[in-house]
Design an enzyme around this catalytic site. Structure first.
Site, PDB file in Angstrom:
ATOM      1  N   CYS A 251       0.812  -1.212   0.000  1.00 34.31           N
ATOM      2  CA  CYS A 251       0.000   0.000   0.000  1.00 34.31           C
ATOM      3  C   CYS A 251       0.844   1.260   0.000  1.00 34.31           C
ATOM      4  CB  CYS A 251      -0.995  -0.001   1.153  1.00 34.31           C
ATOM      5  SG  CYS A 251      -0.307   0.277   2.803  1.00 34.31           S
ATOM      6  N   ASP A 252       2.051   1.224   0.561  1.00 33.88           N
ATOM      7  CA  ASP A 252       2.917   2.410   0.560  1.00 33.88           C
ATOM      8  C   ASP A 252       3.162   2.919  -0.857  1.00 33.88           C
ATOM      9  OD1 ASP A 252       3.333   0.457   2.569  1.00 33.88           O
ATOM     10  OD2 ASP A 252       5.302   1.206   3.102  1.00 33.88           O
ATOM     11  N   SER A 253       3.228   1.975  -1.787  1.00 36.51           N
ATOM     12  CA  SER A 253       3.564   2.328  -3.169  1.00 36.51           C
ATOM     13  C   SER A 253       2.556   3.276  -3.789  1.00 36.51           C
ATOM     14  CB  SER A 253       3.663   1.060  -4.023  1.00 36.51           C
ATOM     15  OG  SER A 253       2.402   0.420  -4.142  1.00 36.51           O
TER      16      SER A 253
END
Length: 378
Positions: A163-165
C-alpha cells in the site's frame, strides 16, 4: 544532505512546543488557527530537517523514497513561503541527482522523487527536470509488468503490491500527465491503482492492508492489522492524484468515493491525544501517538475540506485537534518526534524518534492547515 547544508538554513528557536497531553487535547478544537503561526512552525521543521540527515543513514539515498516524501512537503511549503530558499534547495537536489529517479526501473519507491522534479518543471519549465522521468515511464509503458500482486508470487519487476507504493508511484504518473498533457500516463496509473485497490482494500473496514502477508494476521486484540502510516500513504496518494486529475476524468468519482470512505473511517479512529497510533484497530497495544501516519491524515482530511470533498463542519474539529497535537510533537529547535521508524507494520518506537518522511507529512499537512486558516476553502 550535505548539499542542502550549504544553504546555511537557519533554525529559529520557538518556545512553547511542549508535548501535548490527552487532557489538553480535549480542548484543542476551540483554539484558533493562525496562518502566520502555522507557516512559522512549518519553516522551523523544514529548516531543521534540511540540515539534519535521516537516521536511516547510508541505507537510503537522497533520491530514494524516504527523502522524496520529505521533498513533497518542502514543495508544499515553497508554494506558500515568502522566500526562494526552499525552491533553491530542491533545484540543487535535482541537479545533484541529474534529475534521475532511483535505479530500480519498476519499483515505486524509486519513482517518488519524480514528484518533486515534475513540480519544479511545472514552475520552471526546464526540460532537464522532465527528461529522465519521462524516459523511464515511457519505457514502462512499452514494457509493462504483469507480475502478481501476491507477495508470495511477485517477481523481480514490481507493481503496486504494497500500500505504501500508492503514495510513491501514482502521484508521479499524475504529475507527468500534468507536465505533458499526455493522458496515457494517467490511464496507466489508473489501471494499476485499481488493480492494487481490488487486491489490498478491505471494503468492510475501508482501510488498506499493507500487503498480502497481512490478510490473515491479527493484532493482540483479535482485530485485523491495519498500519497507520501505510493507510496514511494511501490517503495522501489519493489527494495528490486528485489535485492533478481532470474533473471529467472517467474514474475520478471512484477515487473520490474511496477517499470519502477512508476519511470517515480514519476520523472515527482518532485517539484522545489528537493523533493516531501505529495500529489503527489496536491502539492500546501501541500507546504512543505516531506523527508520520497522523501527518498524512491531517494533510488528507484538510485537503478534502479545502477542495470541497469533505464537509467542513464534520471534519474540521478532527483536523484542528490533529494539527495542534502534531505541533506539540515539535521540539523548540524544529525536530518532529514520535515518528515510527522504517517498517511495514505497527511497531514500537520512542518519543524522540524522527525521520525525514515524518517531516514531509507534517509540511504537507501544514500547507492545508495554512489554507484552511486563511479561509481558502472551495
Amino acid at each position: 544532505m550535505k548539499y542542502l547544508a550549504l544553504f546555511g538554513l537557519l533554525v529559529v528557536a520557538v518556545c512553547g512546543c511542549a508535548h501535548v497531553g490527552a487532557s489538553r487535547d480535549a480542548a484543542l478544537p476551540e483554539r484558533g488557527l493562525s496562518a502566520p503561526a502555522i507557516l512559522g512552525t512549518m519553516q522551523k521543521v523544514a529548516d531543521w530537517q534540511l540540515t539534519n540527515a535521516s537516521p536511516s543513514g547510508a541505507h537510503y539515498k537522497d533520491n530514494g523514497w524516504t527523502y522524496a516524501a520529505f521533498y513533497a512537503g518542502v514543495m508544499a511549503l515553497d508554494s506558500i513561503a515568502e522566500t526562494p530558499k526552499y525552491h533553491e534547495a530542491m533545484v540543487e537536489m535535482g541537479r545533484k541527482n541529474d534529475w534521475k529517479l532511483g535505479s530500480r526501473i519498476y519499483h515505486a519507491d524509486d519513482q517518488c522523487v519524480g514528484q518533486t522534479y515534475l513540480e519544479l518543471y511545472l514552475k520552471d519549465r526546464d526540460p532537464a527536470m522532465l527528461g529522465p522521468t519521462k524516459e523511464r515511464f515511457d519505457y514502462i509503458l512499452a514494457h509493462p509488468s504483469s507480475d502478481s500482486l501476491d507477495f508470495a508470487k511477485k517477481g523481480k519487476a514490481d507493481r503496486y503490491w504494497w500500500c505504501d507504493s500508492l503514495f510513491m508511484g501514482p502521484p508521479t504518473w499524475a504529475r507527468l500527465y500534468k507536465a505533458t498533457g499526455e493522458i496515457k500516463y494517467l490511464d496507466f496509473m489508473d489501471k494499476e491503482w485499481w488493480a492494487a485497490s481490488d487486491f489490498l482494500y478491505d471494503k468492510d473496514e475501508h482501510l488498506y492492508f499493507r500487503d498480502s502477508r497481512y490478510f490473515a494476521q491479527r493484532e493482540a486484540n483479535g482485530k485485523k492489522i491495519f498500519w497507520s502510516r501505510g493507510n496514511g500513504w494511501v490517503m495522501g496518494g489519493i489527494a495528490r492524484i486528485l489535485e492533478m486529475m481532470p474533473a471529467n476524468y472517467p474514474s475520478r468519482a471512484r477515487y473520490e468515493t474511496q477517499f470519502k470512505e477512508m476519511a470517515e473511517k480514519i476520523a472515527s479512529l482518532q485517539q484522545p491525544d489528537g493523533l493516531w497510533h501505529a495500529s489503527l484497530l489496536d491502539p492500546d497495544s501501541y500507546p504512543l501517538k505516531e506523527t508520520s501516519g497522523s501527518g498524512f491524515y491531517v494533510f488528507a482530511l484538510a485537503w478534502g475540506i479545502n477542495h470541497g470533498l469533505l464537509d467542513r463542519a464534520k471534519y474540521e474539529p478532527a483536523v484542528r485537534r490533529g494539527w495542534f497535537a502534531l505541533e506539540g510533537c515539535v521540539t523548540p529547535d524544529g525536530r518532529l518526534g514520535y515518528v515510527q521508524q522504517v517498517g511495514a507494520d505497527p511497531k514500537s518506537f520512542k518519543p524522540e524518534d524522527y525521520e525525514v518522511y515524518g517531516a514531509g507529512a507534517f509540511l504537507l499537512a501544514g500547507k492545508e492547515m495554512y489554507l484552511l486558516a486563511q479561509g481558502n476553502v472551495k
